[in-house]
Design an enzyme around this catalytic site. Structure first.
Site, PDB file in Angstrom:
ATOM      1  N   CYS A   1       2.508 -13.517 -39.307  1.00  0.00           N
ATOM      2  CA  CYS A   1       3.452 -13.424 -38.295  1.00  0.00           C
ATOM      3  C   CYS A   1       4.191 -12.233 -38.921  1.00  0.00           C
ATOM      4  CB  CYS A   1       4.516 -14.444 -38.140  1.00  0.00           C
ATOM      5  SG  CYS A   1       5.197 -15.084 -39.695  1.00  0.00           S
TER       6      CYS A   1
ATOM      7  N   GLU B   1      10.870 -19.650 -35.017  1.00  0.00           N
ATOM      8  CA  GLU B   1      10.167 -18.128 -35.656  1.00  0.00           C
ATOM      9  C   GLU B   1       9.058 -17.738 -34.974  1.00  0.00           C
ATOM     10  OE1 GLU B   1       7.707 -16.545 -37.201  1.00  0.00           O
ATOM     11  OE2 GLU B   1       7.196 -17.758 -38.799  1.00  0.00           O
TER      12      GLU B   1
END
Length: 482
Positions: A257, A223
């Protein structure tokens, strides 16, 4: 085992921990539902019983992070994910029925998929949401019946230390252990022959992690973030869109993020959008520098990086709008706090339009045609998130169908991440693989196909055994056709 490993013994000590966990995993045999739920319950208890101490540790690492931000983004979300897995686990563990090939499906044959634990899963976590990034994947790892080794970021040492201490109180080292340390420990950790490895962090480090894991053929979930775009539609409620975008961008000081990185606004509505951004920040954060609710940059290095984007854009003549009272745009360097800034219509060659921001800065660009916006997004690396604001269902579908990103939220910022029943992960440079809920359970399980023969020996019945003759020829002819 010490919280932090140092020196030449790093790899050896990590291998000892891994070997102990793997032996315990094999000795346990099939991992019962009750055992999985017990481990999840202990995680929930760890978080609930120690939430104040955890908030204090995170605040110490950031220098300024409200306990309410940590309770909301780290503790509450983690407890929610753990409870979601616990609630659904019994259903997920049941073998899935599949259809055997014809005619065996009519002759008693059965086909199933059994989801079995892989063994020992490594979890490498970032600094920005340092607790949730442990427990969000850990909920799925434990639900799938695995054991875990956890490597937190070295940028949040106090959080890593308290996680090491608490896990040692609530779990045996053979179940879950936390190993702190710097890049040397991270490199050795990613080189372990684990049964699965999940890494959350920068794309540049993700490449190194993937390369190290490949030496042992370890499957990886990455990720990695990226520059997440926002599209404000011509027909949207500009006040509502600006409020939600700027609220999402300000969360955690922009250090998420899935934080918006650049935002496309219709040319005719740009000033209305900017004015609403100013008003929203004034309502939510009347001050910045002495306000505990506005999160600081994690450290001086990241303060310098984000400030550098703003300074470069300013030196190149870009329009810069600090969303703060006069004199509060920047703290002293050792306090590393930056107010949220807008950079209006930045040139594409500016660093702020090249790097992932990961801080309190939002690029906003005017546009005339939606097709040009979609072309702009598609010409760049795939983002982790994409956001669209507008009422037009046709336009919503056009954006979703003609772009590619890890996830999408319509008329919201980051809320898709809070949905435990949706897969979370990137695509291309923003990552690979998914976790969260059912998808995480499957990621950290081995999907094992199981076929059980029926009451007819089909090979003999169909004449597929040698010596071959006309009978098998006729059978093949009947099957190989348009």
């Amino acid at each position: 085992m010490n919280a932090s490993l140092k020196g030449s013994s790093v790899a050896a000590e990590l291998h000892v921990i891994l070997d102990n966990q793997r032996r315990a995993f094999h000795a346990e045999g099939p991992v019962a539902l009750a055992t999985r739920i017990d481990r999840i319950d202990r995680c929930i208890a760890l978080l609930v019983d120690n939430k104040e101490a955890i908030c204090e540790a995170v605040n110490t690492d950031f220098g300024c992070r409200s306990k309410y931000v940590t309770l909301m983004t780290d503790i509450m979300t983690s407890v929610g994910s753990l409870k979601f897995v616990k609630k659904n686990l019994k259903k997920w563990m049941k073998p899935e029925k599949r259809t055997p090939f014809m005619p065996m499906n009519f002759l008693g044959a059965k086909a199933q998929v059994h989801h079995q634990p892989k063994g020992v899963v490594g979890i490498m976590t970032p600094w920005n949401v340092p607790v949730n990034m442990i427990f969000s994947p850990l909920a799925d790892v434990l639900g799938a019946g695995n054991r875990a080794m956890i490597k937190p970021s070295e940028f949040t040492p106090h959080t890593a230390d308290i996680m090491h201490t608490l896990f040692a109180q609530y779990f045996e080292e053979s179940e879950i252990t936390v190993i702190a340390g710097g890049p040397e420990v991270g490199a050795a950790f990613s080189a372990l022959p684990l049964d699965h490895l999940i890494f959350t962090g920068a794309t540049s480090i993700g490449r190194l992690v993937m390369r190290a894991a490949s030496e042992n053929m370890v499957p990886v979930t990455l990720e990695l973030g990226g520059k997440s775009p926002v599209i404000v539609g011509e027909d949207c409620d500009i006040h509502l869109a600006a409020e939600r975008i700027i609220t999402g961008k300000a969360m955690n000081g922009g250090q998420l993020c899935v934080s918006p990185d650049y935002c496309f606004v219709p040319h005719s509505r740009m000033e209305a959008f900017i004015n609403r951004c100013k008003a929203v920040i004034a309502e939510q954060y009347p001050t910045i520098q002495d306000n505990p609710d506005f999160v600081a940059c994690i450290n001086e290095r990241h303060y310098d990086r984000v400030k550098g984007y703003i300074d470069e854009a300013s030196s190149k003549g870009a329009r810069i709008i600090p969303l703060c009272p006069p004199g509060e745009a920047f703290s002293e360097r050792d306090e590393h706090k930056i107010a949220l800034h807008l950079i209006v219509n930045p040139d594409d060659d500016l660093t702020c339009m090249q790097d992932e921001i990961f801080g309190a800065l939002l690029n906003i660009k005017a546009y005339e045609k939606l097709e040009d916006v979609i072309d702009f997004i598609n010409a760049r690396e795939r983002p982790l998130a994409l956001y669209y604001f507008g009422k037009n269902k046709t336009e919503q579908d056009k954006v979703i169908n003609e772009t590619l990103s890890g996830g999408v939220a319509v008329n919201a910022i980051a809320l898709h991440v809070g949905c435990d029943d949706l897969p979370f992960g990137g695509v291309g440079h923003s990552g690979m693989g998914n976790y969260r809920g059912r998808d995480g359970f499957r990621t950290f399980s081995h999907a094992r196909g199981v076929y059980r023969e029926g009451f007819v020996d089909m090979a003999k019945l169909a004449g597929t055994l040698p010596p071959y003759g006309q009978k098998i020829g006729n059978m093949l002819e009947s099957q190989i056709k348009k």
